[in-house]
Structures are given as C-alpha cells and as structure tokens.
Design a protein around this motif. Sequence first.
Motif, PDB file in Angstrom:
ATOM      1  N   ASN A  89       0.843  -1.214   0.000  1.00 62.14           N
ATOM      2  CA  ASN A  89      -0.108  -0.031  -0.067  1.00 62.14           C
ATOM      3  C   ASN A  89       0.856   1.120  -0.131  1.00 62.14           C
ATOM      4  O   ASN A  89       0.882   1.957   0.835  1.00 62.14           O
ATOM      5  CB  ASN A  89      -0.815  -0.094   1.118  1.00 62.14           C
ATOM      6  CG  ASN A  89      -2.000   0.958   1.105  1.00 62.14           C
ATOM      7  OD1 ASN A  89      -2.714   1.114   2.246  1.00 62.14           O
ATOM      8  ND2 ASN A  89      -2.272   1.651   0.118  1.00 62.14           N
ATOM      9  N   HIS A  90       1.709   1.313  -0.900  1.00 70.47           N
ATOM     10  CA  HIS A  90       2.525   2.507  -1.184  1.00 70.47           C
ATOM     11  C   HIS A  90       2.000   3.505  -1.873  1.00 70.47           C
ATOM     12  O   HIS A  90       0.792   3.381  -2.349  1.00 70.47           O
ATOM     13  CB  HIS A  90       3.931   2.252  -1.818  1.00 70.47           C
ATOM     14  CG  HIS A  90       3.897   2.094  -3.274  1.00 70.47           C
ATOM     15  ND1 HIS A  90       3.412   0.820  -3.868  1.00 70.47           N
ATOM     16  CD2 HIS A  90       4.090   2.895  -4.394  1.00 70.47           C
ATOM     17  CE1 HIS A  90       3.229   1.252  -5.209  1.00 70.47           C
ATOM     18  NE2 HIS A  90       3.715   2.260  -5.336  1.00 70.47           N
ATOM     19  N   HIS A  91       2.406   5.095  -1.779  1.00 72.48           N
ATOM     20  CA  HIS A  91       1.992   6.042  -2.146  1.00 72.48           C
ATOM     21  C   HIS A  91       2.570   6.766  -3.214  1.00 72.48           C
ATOM     22  O   HIS A  91       3.747   6.172  -3.671  1.00 72.48           O
ATOM     23  CB  HIS A  91       1.376   6.931  -1.196  1.00 72.48           C
ATOM     24  CG  HIS A  91       0.819   6.415   0.284  1.00 72.48           C
ATOM     25  ND1 HIS A  91      -0.567   5.971  -0.030  1.00 72.48           N
ATOM     26  CD2 HIS A  91       1.034   6.045   1.269  1.00 72.48           C
ATOM     27  CE1 HIS A  91      -1.019   5.435   1.047  1.00 72.48           C
ATOM     28  NE2 HIS A  91      -0.105   5.530   1.983  1.00 72.48           N
ATOM     29  N   CYS A 106       4.379   3.236   2.598  1.00 70.77           N
ATOM     30  CA  CYS A 106       2.992   3.651   3.502  1.00 70.77           C
ATOM     31  C   CYS A 106       3.481   4.169   4.829  1.00 70.77           C
ATOM     32  O   CYS A 106       4.459   3.797   5.206  1.00 70.77           O
ATOM     33  CB  CYS A 106       2.348   2.117   3.823  1.00 70.77           C
ATOM     34  SG  CYS A 106       0.961   2.256   4.895  1.00 70.77           S
ATOM     35  N   THR A 108       2.077   4.721   7.764  1.00 70.74           N
ATOM     36  CA  THR A 108       2.085   3.901   8.894  1.00 70.74           C
ATOM     37  C   THR A 108       2.631   2.464   9.037  1.00 70.74           C
ATOM     38  O   THR A 108       2.717   1.837   9.950  1.00 70.74           O
ATOM     39  CB  THR A 108       0.778   3.886   9.576  1.00 70.74           C
ATOM     40  OG1 THR A 108      -0.111   2.991   8.537  1.00 70.74           O
ATOM     41  CG2 THR A 108       0.017   5.202   9.824  1.00 70.74           C
ATOM     42  N   CYS A 113      -3.121   2.534   6.113  1.00 77.03           N
ATOM     43  CA  CYS A 113      -2.378   3.733   6.310  1.00 77.03           C
ATOM     44  C   CYS A 113      -2.952   4.644   7.045  1.00 77.03           C
ATOM     45  O   CYS A 113      -2.596   5.643   7.693  1.00 77.03           O
ATOM     46  CB  CYS A 113      -1.520   4.402   4.923  1.00 77.03           C
ATOM     47  SG  CYS A 113      -0.397   3.212   4.407  1.00 77.03           S
ATOM     48  N   GLU A 126      -7.395  -0.212   1.664  1.00 80.23           N
ATOM     49  CA  GLU A 126      -6.109   0.299   1.534  1.00 80.23           C
ATOM     50  C   GLU A 126      -6.682   1.756   1.371  1.00 80.23           C
ATOM     51  O   GLU A 126      -7.562   2.272   1.353  1.00 80.23           O
ATOM     52  CB  GLU A 126      -5.299  -0.234   0.343  1.00 80.23           C
ATOM     53  CG  GLU A 126      -6.207  -0.068  -0.979  1.00 80.23           C
ATOM     54  CD  GLU A 126      -5.148  -0.440  -2.269  1.00 80.23           C
ATOM     55  OE1 GLU A 126      -5.097   0.397  -2.856  1.00 80.23           O
ATOM     56  OE2 GLU A 126      -5.020  -1.748  -2.228  1.00 80.23           O
TER      57      GLU A 126
END
Length: 150
Positions: A89-91, A106, A108, A113, A126
């Motif tokens: 769950n990267h941004h 992520c 957190t 997140c 997510e």
Amino acid sequence: METTTPDAAALLREAGLRVTDTRVAVIAALADMPHSGADAVVARVEATLPTTSRQAVYNVLNDLAAAGLARRIEPAGQPGLYELRVGDNHHHIVCQRCGAVADVDCVTGHAPCLTPSQTSGFDLAEAEVTFWGICSDCKALTVDAVVAAP
C-alpha cells in the motif's frame, strides 16, 4: 536505487496469462520506466518490436493491471501511469511543475495507512495518498534561474 528486471515469463505464467513477446516487452518497459504513461510504453515497445500495434500495448497494460501484475495510478492532471510495484500500500509524490512521480512507502507501515472518520459501511482495504511538491530537479532550476538573473 537499482532496478531489477523481473522474470516476465514467470510472472505471466503465475498470473495465468499467456507469455507473448508484447507482454514481455511491456513488463521490461515498466521495469525500466516506472510511472510511465501508455504512450511512453508504446514508444519503448515499438523500439524493440516495431510490428506491435499501439492497441496491443494498451491491451497488455489493461491485462497486466487486471491480473494484478501492474498498477495504474491517475495523479490529477496527468494521464494514467503504470508501474510494476504492486502488493503493498505505497503512495506517490508528484512534482507540481514537471509531473515527475516517485514512490512513498506507506506512512504507517501497513495498509490502509489512514483511517477515515467514518466508512459508510465499507470494509476498509487500503488508502491511496498522493503527495504534491517540487522535485529536486525543478527546485535546482528555480535556484539557477534566480542566480542567473541580471
């Protein structure tokens, strides 16, 4: 950060997709050029497979995204961009001047997140966050322009 080229044939087989030259070439292009738009991928694939059609590359991008092998992101004001980094769950952070995109882990450390104040009955899986700013290249250009001004 050094990129490693994935074993495209193995990825395709594991996802239940046929291994074709176009699919392998698209995966190679995305490995070399993460956060690329379809047109950039088409240009890269045409350089190695000149008989491949634009539509074939678009179809492969859609197939890879549907199979979970690629991710499509859509930063505001840009066409869809594709990357091979999936399963976490990267941004992303996007330059407001040149549109460069980089990954941000992520916030957190685990999905989702962020926790909304209410979920309206949804089971939260997510969160997708886009950070906006000025990349170091554009920042350097601004500094250089100020220094060079008479």
